[in-house]
Design a protein around this motif. Structure first.
Motif, short mmCIF file in Angstrom:
data_model
loop_
_atom_site.label_atom_id
_atom_site.label_comp_id
_atom_site.label_asym_id
_atom_site.label_seq_id
_atom_site.Cartn_x
_atom_site.Cartn_y
_atom_site.Cartn_z
N ASN A 57 13.64 0.52 -0.12
CA ASN A 57 12.93 1.04 -1.28
C ASN A 57 13.19 2.54 -1.38
OD1 ASN A 57 10.63 2.32 -2.73
ND2 ASN A 57 9.96 0.20 -2.95
N ALA A 58 13.65 3.00 -2.52
CA ALA A 58 14.01 4.41 -2.70
C ALA A 58 12.83 5.35 -2.42
CB ALA A 58 14.54 4.65 -4.11
N SER A 59 11.61 4.94 -2.74
CA SER A 59 10.46 5.84 -2.57
C SER A 59 9.97 5.89 -1.13
CB SER A 59 9.32 5.43 -3.49
OG SER A 59 8.81 4.17 -3.13
N THR A 60 10.40 4.96 -0.27
CA THR A 60 9.91 4.95 1.11
C THR A 60 11.02 5.04 2.16
OG1 THR A 60 9.91 2.52 1.16
CG2 THR A 60 7.84 3.61 0.54
N GLN A 61 12.28 5.07 1.75
CA GLN A 61 13.36 4.98 2.73
C GLN A 61 13.44 6.15 3.70
OE1 GLN A 61 17.05 6.33 -0.16
NE2 GLN A 61 16.77 4.20 0.30
N ARG A 62 12.80 7.28 3.38
CA ARG A 62 12.84 8.44 4.28
C ARG A 62 11.62 8.51 5.20
NH1 ARG A 62 16.53 11.66 3.54
NH2 ARG A 62 16.34 13.79 2.94
N VAL A 63 10.74 7.54 5.12
CA VAL A 63 9.55 7.49 5.97
C VAL A 63 9.98 7.24 7.42
CG1 VAL A 63 7.47 6.12 6.47
CG2 VAL A 63 8.04 6.71 4.11
N GLY A 64 9.39 7.99 8.36
CA GLY A 64 9.66 7.74 9.77
C GLY A 64 9.09 6.38 10.17
N PHE A 65 9.74 5.71 11.10
CA PHE A 65 9.30 4.37 11.47
C PHE A 65 9.42 4.19 12.98
CE2 PHE A 65 8.79 -0.12 11.60
CZ PHE A 65 8.25 -0.52 10.39
N LYS A 117 0.83 -1.21 0.00
CA LYS A 117 0.00 0.00 0.00
C LYS A 117 0.87 1.27 0.00
CE LYS A 117 -4.19 0.21 1.22
NZ LYS A 117 -5.44 0.06 1.94
N LEU A 118 2.05 1.19 0.60
CA LEU A 118 2.94 2.36 0.62
C LEU A 118 3.35 2.80 -0.78
CD1 LEU A 118 5.27 1.57 3.65
CD2 LEU A 118 3.64 3.45 3.46
N ALA A 119 3.34 1.88 -1.74
CA ALA A 119 3.72 2.22 -3.12
C ALA A 119 2.77 3.25 -3.73
CB ALA A 119 3.75 0.96 -3.98
N THR A 120 1.50 3.21 -3.34
CA THR A 120 0.52 4.12 -3.92
C THR A 120 -0.08 5.09 -2.91
OG1 THR A 120 -1.21 2.45 -3.60
CG2 THR A 120 -0.11 2.52 -5.76
N ASN A 121 0.28 4.93 -1.64
CA ASN A 121 -0.25 5.79 -0.58
C ASN A 121 0.90 6.27 0.31
OD1 ASN A 121 -3.38 5.39 -0.68
ND2 ASN A 121 -2.49 3.36 -0.96
N PRO A 122 1.62 7.28 -0.13
CA PRO A 122 2.78 7.74 0.65
C PRO A 122 2.36 8.28 2.03
CG PRO A 122 2.34 9.24 -1.17
CD PRO A 122 1.41 8.09 -1.33
N VAL A 123 3.19 7.99 3.01
CA VAL A 123 2.96 8.47 4.37
C VAL A 123 4.24 9.09 4.90
CG1 VAL A 123 1.17 6.72 4.83
CG2 VAL A 123 3.55 6.25 5.47
#
Length: 128
Positions: free
Chosen positions: A76-84, A46-52
Motif C-alpha cells: 500500500n503506497a500510504s503505508t509502505q514506509r512504515v517500520g515493521f 486501521k492504518l488507513a486512518t491512523n498512520p504510525v
C-alpha cells in the motif's frame, strides 16, 4: 520533543497477554503513543486512518498472520514506509527469508526483554 514522544506504534497480537506485555514494554521505554489491534486485518484497516511509524506484529495469528500484514503494509503506497518488526516464538528460516523479501525491518524472538525491544526499535527508527 524527542522521537519517543512523537513515535506512533501499532501493536498487533491475537493474544491479550502478549498485547499487554508488548504495551508494557513500550511504556517502560517511554513510548506512550500506541494503538493496539487483535488481528492483522483490523490492523491494516486501521492504518488507513491512523498512520504510525512502526508496527510490532505477532507472526502467528488466525486469518491474516504477521507476514500477511507485512505484505499488505508494503503493498500500500500510504503505508509502505512504515517500520515493521515481527515478534515470534519460532522464527524459522523460511519466515525470516520471506520476511526479508517482503521488507521486514527486524524480528524479535519471544520471550524478549525490554533491552532487546529497545535495540530492535532503535535499529528501525533511529536512536530514541
Amino acid at each position: 520533543m524527542s522521537l519517543k514522544d512523537s513515535l506512533r506504534v501499532m501493536v498487533v497480537d491475537d493474544m491479550s497477554t502478549s498485547r499487554g506485555i508488548l504495551t508494557q514494554c513500550l511504556d517502560e521505554l517511554g513510548i506512550k503513543n500506541y494503538l493496539v489491534e487483535n488481528n492483522g486485518q483490523s490492523a491494516f484497516q486501521k492504518l488507513a486512518t491512523n498512520p504510525v511509524h512502526l508496527v510490532l506484529s505477532d507472526y502467528n495469528m488466525p486469518g491474516m498472520d504477521g507476514l500477511g500484514l507485512l505484505q499488505a503494509v508494503r503493498g500500500n503506497a500510504s503505508t509502505q514506509r512504515v517500520g515493521f518488526i515481527l515478534v515470534t516464538g519460532k522464527p524459522t528460516p523460511e519466515v525470516i527469508e520471506v520476511g526479508k523479501k517482503l521488507g521486514l525491518n527486524n524480528i524479535i524472538r519471544k520471550p524478549f526483554t525490554v533491552a532487546s525491544m529497545r535495540q530492535a526499535i532503535e535499529q528501525v527508527v533511529g536512536r530514541l
